[in-house]
Scaffold this active site. Structure first.
Site, PDB file in Angstrom:
ATOM      1  N   TRP A  12       0.816  -1.222   0.000  1.00  0.00           N
ATOM      2  CA  TRP A  12       0.000   0.000   0.000  1.00  0.00           C
ATOM      3  C   TRP A  12       0.843   1.263   0.000  1.00  0.00           C
ATOM      4  O   TRP A  12       0.316   2.367  -0.159  1.00  0.00           O
ATOM      5  CB  TRP A  12      -0.918   0.012   1.230  1.00  0.00           C
ATOM      6  CG  TRP A  12      -2.130  -0.854   1.095  1.00  0.00           C
ATOM      7  CD1 TRP A  12      -2.537  -1.537  -0.026  1.00  0.00           C
ATOM      8  CD2 TRP A  12      -3.113  -1.133   2.108  1.00  0.00           C
ATOM      9  NE1 TRP A  12      -3.705  -2.214   0.238  1.00  0.00           N
ATOM     10  CE2 TRP A  12      -4.079  -1.983   1.528  1.00  0.00           C
ATOM     11  CE3 TRP A  12      -3.261  -0.745   3.435  1.00  0.00           C
ATOM     12  CZ2 TRP A  12      -5.187  -2.446   2.244  1.00  0.00           C
ATOM     13  CZ3 TRP A  12      -4.367  -1.209   4.146  1.00  0.00           C
ATOM     14  CH2 TRP A  12      -5.318  -2.043   3.560  1.00  0.00           C
ATOM     15  N   HIS A  97      12.919  -1.950  -0.559  1.00  0.00           N
ATOM     16  CA  HIS A  97      12.152  -1.463  -1.711  1.00  0.00           C
ATOM     17  C   HIS A  97      12.951  -0.354  -2.402  1.00  0.00           C
ATOM     18  O   HIS A  97      13.651   0.415  -1.740  1.00  0.00           O
ATOM     19  CB  HIS A  97      10.788  -0.939  -1.241  1.00  0.00           C
ATOM     20  CG  HIS A  97       9.852  -0.695  -2.384  1.00  0.00           C
ATOM     21  ND1 HIS A  97       9.917   0.440  -3.146  1.00  0.00           N
ATOM     22  CD2 HIS A  97       8.863  -1.455  -2.902  1.00  0.00           C
ATOM     23  CE1 HIS A  97       8.988   0.366  -4.099  1.00  0.00           C
ATOM     24  NE2 HIS A  97       8.331  -0.774  -3.971  1.00  0.00           N
ATOM     25  N   GLU A  99      12.098   2.400  -3.461  1.00  0.00           N
ATOM     26  CA  GLU A  99      11.800   3.737  -2.927  1.00  0.00           C
ATOM     27  C   GLU A  99      12.604   4.007  -1.658  1.00  0.00           C
ATOM     28  O   GLU A  99      13.008   5.141  -1.387  1.00  0.00           O
ATOM     29  CB  GLU A  99      10.286   3.875  -2.692  1.00  0.00           C
ATOM     30  CG  GLU A  99       9.553   3.993  -4.028  1.00  0.00           C
ATOM     31  CD  GLU A  99       8.140   3.438  -4.044  1.00  0.00           C
ATOM     32  OE1 GLU A  99       7.532   3.267  -2.982  1.00  0.00           O
ATOM     33  OE2 GLU A  99       7.640   3.171  -5.163  1.00  0.00           O
ATOM     34  N   GLU A 169      11.589  -6.045  -8.998  1.00  0.00           N
ATOM     35  CA  GLU A 169      10.808  -4.870  -9.380  1.00  0.00           C
ATOM     36  C   GLU A 169      11.675  -3.906 -10.182  1.00  0.00           C
ATOM     37  O   GLU A 169      12.428  -3.109  -9.596  1.00  0.00           O
ATOM     38  CB  GLU A 169      10.289  -4.141  -8.131  1.00  0.00           C
ATOM     39  CG  GLU A 169       9.423  -4.986  -7.229  1.00  0.00           C
ATOM     40  CD  GLU A 169       8.486  -4.128  -6.383  1.00  0.00           C
ATOM     41  OE1 GLU A 169       7.280  -4.368  -6.452  1.00  0.00           O
ATOM     42  OE2 GLU A 169       8.960  -3.214  -5.676  1.00  0.00           O
ATOM     43  N   GLY A 175       4.847   2.086 -10.916  1.00  0.00           N
ATOM     44  CA  GLY A 175       3.941   3.233 -10.938  1.00  0.00           C
ATOM     45  C   GLY A 175       3.913   3.973 -12.259  1.00  0.00           C
ATOM     46  O   GLY A 175       3.401   5.092 -12.337  1.00  0.00           O
ATOM     47  N   SER A 214       3.730  -2.169 -11.991  1.00  0.00           N
ATOM     48  CA  SER A 214       2.510  -1.989 -12.792  1.00  0.00           C
ATOM     49  C   SER A 214       1.756  -3.293 -13.040  1.00  0.00           C
ATOM     50  O   SER A 214       1.216  -3.515 -14.129  1.00  0.00           O
ATOM     51  CB  SER A 214       2.840  -1.274 -14.111  1.00  0.00           C
ATOM     52  OG  SER A 214       3.355   0.021 -13.849  1.00  0.00           O
ATOM     53  N   GLY A 235       1.562  -2.589  -6.201  1.00  0.00           N
ATOM     54  CA  GLY A 235       1.381  -1.278  -5.589  1.00  0.00           C
ATOM     55  C   GLY A 235      -0.014  -0.740  -5.851  1.00  0.00           C
ATOM     56  O   GLY A 235      -0.986  -1.125  -5.195  1.00  0.00           O
ATOM     57  N   GLY A 236      -0.121   0.138  -6.829  1.00  0.00           N
ATOM     58  CA  GLY A 236      -1.373   0.853  -7.124  1.00  0.00           C
ATOM     59  C   GLY A 236      -2.612  -0.029  -7.182  1.00  0.00           C
ATOM     60  O   GLY A 236      -3.659   0.322  -6.623  1.00  0.00           O
TER      61      GLY A 236
HETATM   62  P1  13P Z   1       2.987  -0.367  -8.837  1.00  0.00           P
HETATM   63  O1  13P Z   1       2.227  -1.677  -8.856  1.00  0.00           O
HETATM   64  O2  13P Z   1       2.132   0.789  -8.419  1.00  0.00           O
HETATM   65  O3  13P Z   1       3.735  -0.152 -10.106  1.00  0.00           O
HETATM   66  O4  13P Z   1       4.087  -0.503  -7.671  1.00  0.00           O
HETATM   67  C1  13P Z   1       4.919  -1.610  -7.651  1.00  0.00           C
HETATM   68  C2  13P Z   1       5.651  -1.631  -6.361  1.00  0.00           C
HETATM   69  O5  13P Z   1       6.538  -0.831  -6.118  1.00  0.00           O
HETATM   70  C3  13P Z   1       5.269  -2.644  -5.371  1.00  0.00           C
HETATM   71  O6  13P Z   1       6.185  -2.705  -4.328  1.00  0.00           O
END
Ligand code: 13P
Length: 252
Positions: A12, A97, A99, A169, A175, A214, A235-236
């Protein structure tokens, strides 16, 4: 024959208040109650974990966090320990991650410590690896990701390694709506598995490798059809109950 159990994990990120998390948990649980052949996991912000514990602790849905500190307790302002996550019924924790690597400057040494601390405390780490666009375009993606896997997991015994989940990833797919092709994702995940085999031999066949970037209900099936992809880190598409239910159903 692939005996690895599929895992669909929602990340999330920094989304949902406690009320929103609770509402999601109640509605999600109702709609996936009969699904027994896929492990389902929600990795929520720390602040929503207590609500998820109340709603999901007795359910088949697993709860996870998105980060943790490697120390058990002490003067680490703003940090959360494995023990605190266990207290909130977490069984998984995302580590490294992209990020966190990019925005919070987490390096391979720190990430290796966190993976080890998660295992020592009985949490399943989901180690994230993946290349950026420049590495992909220069043809060095696999070499880079292999390096991440080695640096983050080298110190583990084969028995410890067997408990780790890897999420591949590609940063350029997160995203952005740009998914790696199923063939490219498979090639990378197969390369990751052979790296794991180099570290821990046949244990590599037991380790679950997820694809993330994605992933939606519309593209999950093609990913799951690949021999080395055992699930997804989403993610999204994990933020909307109906979409995430559909995604889990299409993963089967
Ligand atoms: P999205 O599914 O939004 O591209 O994000 C992937 C993600 O970073 C899951 O950890």
């Amino acid at each position: 024959m692939n005996k690895r159990r599929p895992l669909i994990a929602g990340n999330w990120k920094m989304n949902k208040t406690t009320a929103e998390a609770r509402d999601f948990a109640i509605r999600f649980q109702e709609q996936v109650a009969d699904i027994t052949d896929v492990d389902m996991l929600i990795c929520a912000p720390f602040t929503a974990l207590s609500a998820l514990k109340e709603e999901l602790e007795e359910s088949i849905i697993h709860i996870g966090a998105q980060n943790m500190h490697y120390e058990t307790k002490g003067a680490f302002t703003g940090e959360i320990s494995a023990e605190m996550l266990l207290d909130l019924a977490c069984t998984y924790v995302i580590i490294g991650h992209s990020e966190r690597r990019d925005y919070f400057k987490e390096d391979d040494e720190l990430i290796a410590k966190k993976v080890k601390a998660a295992l020592d405390n009985g949490l399943t780490p989901i180690l994230c690896v993946g290349e950026n666009l420049a590495l992909r375009e220069s043809g060095r993606a696999l070499a880079f990701v292999r390096g991440q896997v080695e640096k983050n997991l080298m110190e583990l015994t084969p028995a410890e390694l067997a408990k780790v989940v890897i999420a591949y990833e590609p940063i350029w797919a997160i995203g952005t709506g740009k998914t790696a092709s199923a063939e490219d994702a498979q090639e990378m995940c197969s390369g990751i598995r052979s790296t794991l085999a180099g570290i821990a031999g046949s244990v590599a066949d037991e380790i679950r490798i997820l694809y993330g970037g994605s992933v939606k209900s519309g593209n999950i099936a093609s990913m799951m059809a690949q021999p080395d992809i055992d699930g997804a880190l989403v993610g999204g598409a994990s933020l909307d109950v109906e979409e995430f239910v559909k995604l889990v159903q299409n993963a089967r």
